[in-house]
Design a protein around this motif. Structure first.
Motif, short mmCIF file in Angstrom:
data_model
loop_
_atom_site.label_atom_id
_atom_site.label_comp_id
_atom_site.label_asym_id
_atom_site.label_seq_id
_atom_site.Cartn_x
_atom_site.Cartn_y
_atom_site.Cartn_z
N LYS A 157 6.43 -2.10 -3.50
CA LYS A 157 5.98 -1.90 -2.11
C LYS A 157 6.80 -0.81 -1.41
O LYS A 157 6.26 0.04 -0.70
CB LYS A 157 6.07 -3.22 -1.34
CG LYS A 157 5.19 -4.33 -1.92
CD LYS A 157 5.25 -5.59 -1.10
CE LYS A 157 6.59 -6.30 -1.17
NZ LYS A 157 6.89 -6.81 -2.52
N SER A 158 8.12 -0.84 -1.61
CA SER A 158 8.97 0.17 -0.96
C SER A 158 8.68 1.56 -1.52
O SER A 158 8.67 2.55 -0.78
CB SER A 158 10.45 -0.17 -1.16
OG SER A 158 10.78 -1.36 -0.47
N ARG A 159 8.44 1.64 -2.82
CA ARG A 159 8.12 2.94 -3.41
C ARG A 159 6.77 3.45 -2.92
O ARG A 159 6.58 4.66 -2.72
CB ARG A 159 8.13 2.83 -4.94
CG ARG A 159 9.50 2.49 -5.51
CD ARG A 159 9.55 2.63 -7.01
NE ARG A 159 10.84 2.20 -7.54
CZ ARG A 159 11.24 2.39 -8.78
NH1 ARG A 159 10.44 3.03 -9.64
NH2 ARG A 159 12.43 1.97 -9.19
N LEU A 160 5.84 2.54 -2.69
CA LEU A 160 4.55 2.95 -2.16
C LEU A 160 4.71 3.47 -0.72
O LEU A 160 4.08 4.48 -0.36
CB LEU A 160 3.57 1.78 -2.17
CG LEU A 160 2.17 2.06 -1.63
CD1 LEU A 160 1.51 3.19 -2.41
CD2 LEU A 160 1.30 0.81 -1.67
N LEU A 161 5.55 2.83 0.08
CA LEU A 161 5.80 3.34 1.43
C LEU A 161 6.39 4.75 1.39
O LEU A 161 6.01 5.62 2.18
CB LEU A 161 6.75 2.40 2.18
CG LEU A 161 6.19 1.05 2.64
CD1 LEU A 161 7.28 0.24 3.35
CD2 LEU A 161 4.99 1.23 3.55
N THR A 162 7.32 4.96 0.47
CA THR A 162 7.92 6.29 0.32
C THR A 162 6.86 7.32 -0.06
O THR A 162 6.84 8.44 0.46
CB THR A 162 9.02 6.26 -0.75
OG1 THR A 162 10.05 5.35 -0.35
CG2 THR A 162 9.64 7.64 -0.94
N SER A 163 5.96 6.93 -0.95
CA SER A 163 4.89 7.83 -1.37
C SER A 163 3.94 8.12 -0.21
O SER A 163 3.52 9.27 0.00
CB SER A 163 4.12 7.21 -2.54
OG SER A 163 3.09 8.07 -2.98
N LEU A 164 3.62 7.11 0.57
CA LEU A 164 2.75 7.30 1.74
C LEU A 164 3.40 8.27 2.73
O LEU A 164 2.75 9.17 3.26
CB LEU A 164 2.48 5.96 2.41
CG LEU A 164 1.44 5.06 1.74
CD1 LEU A 164 1.57 3.62 2.22
CD2 LEU A 164 0.03 5.58 2.02
N ALA A 165 4.69 8.09 2.97
CA ALA A 165 5.40 8.97 3.90
C ALA A 165 5.41 10.41 3.39
O ALA A 165 5.29 11.36 4.18
CB ALA A 165 6.83 8.47 4.11
#
Length: 373
Positions: A157-165
């Motif tokens: 989930k945290s890596r997905l947030l980083t990718s979204l950003a």
């Protein structure tokens, strides 16, 4: 215009970016607890001096305290000017603040203004700023279109947030701001959590720069991230907002967690100390078994056990109970944990939200229409 100019925080807020420096003249410990975003610390009294002056004020007299304090403050301001400000041009525009009363910030503001710089002083100091954060954070929460990233522990989930950003999406990464991964093993090595006040100021700083007509992506969290509380109004909005369910095979989850928690692999004594916190839930015998796996270096097997016996059941109970739209979540199935895997999931999410926005606008949604004016 006469300087220093004394302004309230509400008056300053639209113009904060126009200051060349924001100077916090409080002691280092006050500054460390929390400060205005981007502020530098130039204490006119350090922690020891502040205690000394305060003691004289209480035990002797205010007059004696002011004499000693003035001498110390003058020396410290002179040092700051020599070490940090001599190269500043006439147009350099600083904002100065202290705790509340204005004596410490007023001293520096007066001297810098006498030099000729266009100085501003924050009326009411840090307390004025803190009151503003307390007031507006609850107002921020309902303004945004929240998208809640759900998924069992290790799904990325945290890596997905980083990718979204990285793709320009608006992301509120609560775990990053809290310096904690949100679980019993969530402490980050050599990185203490900020104070509650600093956590809330960071949330305020992030949200105030967001566009309320665009989605804000956030990870599903419990009410606390480590020792820090997520503001109640934000939790309320998150729990009733649309969810995105990120799914990843168990083998990849184990691999991801062993990567993210490598510091525990290198320090099994610390890992075992953290496992002790699970005694109440799983009993001494199970904790003993898990510690033996850690001591033997069988970390992959330990991680799988923790996922199956502890994290997954607890997470699923919490999601089903607290996040009202989790059953209707957008499903994102990943087969890997590479940068490209998360980027592909990011594209699916952004395309889905774009299609939703177009559909909503076509139905004459007032918010969508207002965003175009």
């Amino acid at each position: 215009m006469k300087y220093p100019e004394v302004l309230s925080f509400n008056d300053l807020l639209p113009h904060l970016a126009q200051f060349d420096a924001i100077i916090d003249v409080r002691s280092p410990s006050e500054y460390a607890e929390d400060h205005l975003p981007g502020a530098i610390n130039c204490p006119v009294l350090d922690d020891e001096q502040r205690v000394r002056v305060g003691t004289i004020y209480k035990q002797v007299s205010s007059f004696e305290a002011k004499k000693i304090g003035a001498a110390l403050i003058a020396k410290n301001i002179a040092q700051h000017i020599e070490e940090r400000f001599l190269d500043k041009p006439r147009e350099w525009k600083p904002l100065i603040y202290c705790w509340r009363g204005g004596n410490r910030s007023g001293a520096m503001a007066l001297i810098l203004a006498k030099i000729g710089w266009p100085v501003a002083q924050l009326e009411g100091g840090y307390k004025n700023f803190r009151n503003h954060v307390n007031e507006v954070l609850p107002q921020f929460a309902p303004r945004f279109q929240w998208r809640v990233i759900c998924g069992t522990t290790g799904s990325g989930k945290s890596r997905l947030l980083t990718s979204l950003a990285s793709q320009g999406a608006q992301v509120l990464d609560l775990e990053q701001l809290a310096a904690h991964r949100g679980s019993v093993l969530g402490d980050l090595p050599s990185q203490p959590q900020p104070s509650q006040k600093k956590f809330e100021s960071s949330i305020w700083q992030t949200l105030r720069n967001f566009d309320s007509t665009l989605p804000v992506y956030v990870e599903a969290e419990s009410k606390k991230v480590g020792k820090l509380r997520v503001p109640e109004a934000i939790m309320e909005e998150m729990r009733k907002s649309p969810c995105i369910n990120l799914r990843l095979p168990t083998e990849q989850r184990v691999e991801l967690l062993m990567d993210d928690y490598a510091h525990f692999i290198e320090d099994t004594d610390n890992l075992n100390r953290q496992l002790d916190f699970l005694h109440v839930l799983h009993g001494k015998e199970k904790i003993k078994d898990w510690k033996q796996l850690a001591d033997k270096g069988q970390i992959g097997e330990l991680v799988r056990e923790l996922l199956e016996k502890h994290y997954d059941p607890a997470y699923l109970r919490s999601i089903n109970r607290n996040f009202l739209q989790s059953e209707n979540a957008l499903l994102i199935d990943q087969t890997g944990i590479s940068h490209e895997d998360f980027l592909q999931s990011t594209k699916v999410i952004l395309q889905s939200d774009l299609a939703l926005a177009k559909n909503t606008a076509g139905m004459g949604n007032p918010t969508s229409a207002a965003s175009k004016t």
